[in-house]
Motif scaffolding. Structure first.
Motif, PDB file in Angstrom:
ATOM      1  N   ARG A   8      95.245  57.338  57.865  1.00  0.00           N
ATOM      2  CA  ARG A   8      94.752  56.178  58.836  1.00  0.00           C
ATOM      3  C   ARG A   8      95.391  55.069  58.470  1.00  0.00           C
ATOM      4  O   ARG A   8      96.002  54.096  59.348  1.00  0.00           O
ATOM      5  N   LEU A   9      95.852  54.490  57.169  1.00  0.00           N
ATOM      6  CA  LEU A   9      96.511  53.552  56.796  1.00  0.00           C
ATOM      7  C   LEU A   9      98.062  53.613  56.963  1.00  0.00           C
ATOM      8  O   LEU A   9      98.594  52.491  57.603  1.00  0.00           O
ATOM      9  N   LEU A  10      98.696  54.800  57.194  1.00  0.00           N
ATOM     10  CA  LEU A  10      99.967  54.883  57.772  1.00  0.00           C
ATOM     11  C   LEU A  10     100.148  54.473  59.174  1.00  0.00           C
ATOM     12  O   LEU A  10     101.075  54.053  59.442  1.00  0.00           O
ATOM     13  N   GLN A  11      98.978  54.842  59.915  1.00  0.00           N
ATOM     14  CA  GLN A  11      98.906  54.260  61.441  1.00  0.00           C
ATOM     15  C   GLN A  11      98.971  52.893  61.507  1.00  0.00           C
ATOM     16  O   GLN A  11      99.472  52.111  62.390  1.00  0.00           O
ATOM     17  N   GLU A  12      97.751  52.421  60.649  1.00  0.00           N
ATOM     18  CA  GLU A  12      97.410  51.005  60.983  1.00  0.00           C
ATOM     19  C   GLU A  12      98.252  50.054  60.324  1.00  0.00           C
ATOM     20  O   GLU A  12      98.511  49.034  60.687  1.00  0.00           O
ATOM     21  N   SER A  13      98.642  50.341  59.208  1.00  0.00           N
ATOM     22  CA  SER A  13      99.281  49.410  58.249  1.00  0.00           C
ATOM     23  C   SER A  13     100.476  50.259  57.383  1.00  0.00           C
ATOM     24  O   SER A  13     100.051  50.698  56.386  1.00  0.00           O
ATOM     25  N   PRO A  14     101.630  50.382  57.935  1.00  0.00           N
ATOM     26  CA  PRO A  14     102.622  51.346  57.285  1.00  0.00           C
ATOM     27  C   PRO A  14     102.695  50.901  55.787  1.00  0.00           C
ATOM     28  O   PRO A  14     102.920  51.825  54.888  1.00  0.00           O
ATOM     29  N   ASP A  15     102.841  49.737  55.604  1.00  0.00           N
ATOM     30  CA  ASP A  15     103.158  49.368  54.207  1.00  0.00           C
ATOM     31  C   ASP A  15     101.680  49.600  53.161  1.00  0.00           C
ATOM     32  O   ASP A  15     102.182  50.106  52.209  1.00  0.00           O
ATOM     33  N   LYS A  16     100.673  49.265  53.600  1.00  0.00           N
ATOM     34  CA  LYS A  16      99.593  49.717  52.896  1.00  0.00           C
ATOM     35  C   LYS A  16      99.558  51.333  52.720  1.00  0.00           C
ATOM     36  O   LYS A  16      99.310  52.033  51.653  1.00  0.00           O
ATOM     37  N   GLU A  23     100.771  55.797  45.584  1.00  0.00           N
ATOM     38  CA  GLU A  23     100.000  56.047  44.283  1.00  0.00           C
ATOM     39  C   GLU A  23      99.224  57.401  44.295  1.00  0.00           C
ATOM     40  O   GLU A  23      98.969  57.904  43.030  1.00  0.00           O
ATOM     41  N   GLU A  24      98.991  57.828  45.501  1.00  0.00           N
ATOM     42  CA  GLU A  24      98.079  59.358  45.498  1.00  0.00           C
ATOM     43  C   GLU A  24      99.151  60.384  44.813  1.00  0.00           C
ATOM     44  O   GLU A  24      98.679  61.526  44.207  1.00  0.00           O
ATOM     45  N   TYR A  25     100.447  60.389  45.549  1.00  0.00           N
ATOM     46  CA  TYR A  25     101.281  61.610  45.421  1.00  0.00           C
ATOM     47  C   TYR A  25     102.638  61.476  44.615  1.00  0.00           C
ATOM     48  O   TYR A  25     103.297  62.414  44.362  1.00  0.00           O
ATOM     49  N   HIS A  26     102.900  60.379  43.865  1.00  0.00           N
ATOM     50  CA  HIS A  26     103.878  59.985  43.081  1.00  0.00           C
ATOM     51  C   HIS A  26     104.241  61.114  41.987  1.00  0.00           C
ATOM     52  O   HIS A  26     105.081  61.739  41.782  1.00  0.00           O
ATOM     53  N   GLY A  27     103.161  61.409  41.143  1.00  0.00           N
ATOM     54  CA  GLY A  27     102.996  62.300  40.009  1.00  0.00           C
ATOM     55  C   GLY A  27     103.339  63.763  40.683  1.00  0.00           C
ATOM     56  O   GLY A  27     103.902  64.732  39.954  1.00  0.00           O
ATOM     57  N   SER A  54     109.386  58.064  50.714  1.00  0.00           N
ATOM     58  CA  SER A  54     109.757  57.331  51.949  1.00  0.00           C
ATOM     59  C   SER A  54     109.781  58.048  53.087  1.00  0.00           C
ATOM     60  O   SER A  54     109.537  57.981  54.069  1.00  0.00           O
ATOM     61  N   ASP A  55     110.468  59.175  52.780  1.00  0.00           N
ATOM     62  CA  ASP A  55     110.881  60.184  54.123  1.00  0.00           C
ATOM     63  C   ASP A  55     109.431  60.707  54.603  1.00  0.00           C
ATOM     64  O   ASP A  55     109.271  60.600  55.784  1.00  0.00           O
ATOM     65  N   VAL A  56     108.410  60.956  53.748  1.00  0.00           N
ATOM     66  CA  VAL A  56     107.032  61.337  54.421  1.00  0.00           C
ATOM     67  C   VAL A  56     106.378  60.173  55.078  1.00  0.00           C
ATOM     68  O   VAL A  56     105.764  60.314  56.126  1.00  0.00           O
ATOM     69  N   ALA A  57     106.560  59.167  54.547  1.00  0.00           N
ATOM     70  CA  ALA A  57     105.807  57.775  54.961  1.00  0.00           C
ATOM     71  C   ALA A  57     106.370  57.423  56.376  1.00  0.00           C
ATOM     72  O   ALA A  57     105.501  57.241  57.488  1.00  0.00           O
TER      73      ALA A  57
END
Length: 184
Positions: A8-16, A23-27, A54-57
């Motif tokens: 939802r955040l990727l659709q509404e606000s790509p930066d957020k 934060e969730e998937y870096h590790g 970045s690619d995933v986002a």
């Protein structure tokens, strides 16, 4: 944060959305990338990890899919393997002497590789024809090697439903392939 919330955040606000994804998937991504690039510098591992996120986002279709983890796992593995080959090749000088010539595939191997690639492409098309969630279940089971409990958790389904869907989907898939005279 759940995958749905990140989508939802990727659709509404790509930066957020990117920050939440990071934060969730870096590790998780770092672990996958490190398993492939462990013989290279931590800078290479970190750059690859950031590239994957970045690619995933940028490329994940959040409108049609709300399960990010398998997509991220495949993207991380593929990007790390590409980086591994690139970094390995940067450190090598290739000469075409007799030893290298012997390693080049024969025509028979090339034909077999092309045939296998075509079969794999056809198989993937047939799996996609099964529709969701059946295609997701088959890919999770046979590509990622997950059991029914793990698949159920990812797809938010009951493990019994996953097993029965898998059984029915495999029957349909076998019929599709047998109609085309393909056996695996």
């Amino acid at each position: 944060m759940t995958d749905s919330e990140i989508c939802r955040l990727l659709q509404e606000s790509p930066d957020k959305g990117y920050r939440a994804l990071f934060e969730e998937y870096h590790g998780y991504v770092y672990t996958i990338v490190f398993s492939v690039l462990k013989n290279f510098s931590s800078r290479d591992v970190e750059e690859c990890t950031t590239d994957v996120l970045s690619d995933v986002a940028l490329s994940f279709d959040a409108a049609h899919n709300s399960v990010i983890k398998p997509y991220i796992a495949a993207a991380a593995r593929n990007r790390a393997i590409d980086r591994y080959h690139r970094l390995s090749n940067d450190n090598k000088v290739i000469s075409f002497d007799d030893e290298v010539t012997k390693q080049i595939s024969s025509d028979e191997d090339t034909e077999a590789n092309v045939e296998n690639a075509e079969t794999a492409k056809l198989l993937l098309e047939k799996i996609k024809m099964l529709g969701k969630p059946n295609s997701d279940i088959i890919i999770q089971k046979y590509y990622f090697g997950r059991n029914s409990f793990e698949i159920a958790k990812i797809l938010k389904m009951n493990p019994v439903t996953v097993r029965s869907s898998l059984r029915r989907s495999m029957k349909k898939l076998k019929k599709f392939l047998s109609d085309m005279d393909i056996t695996l």
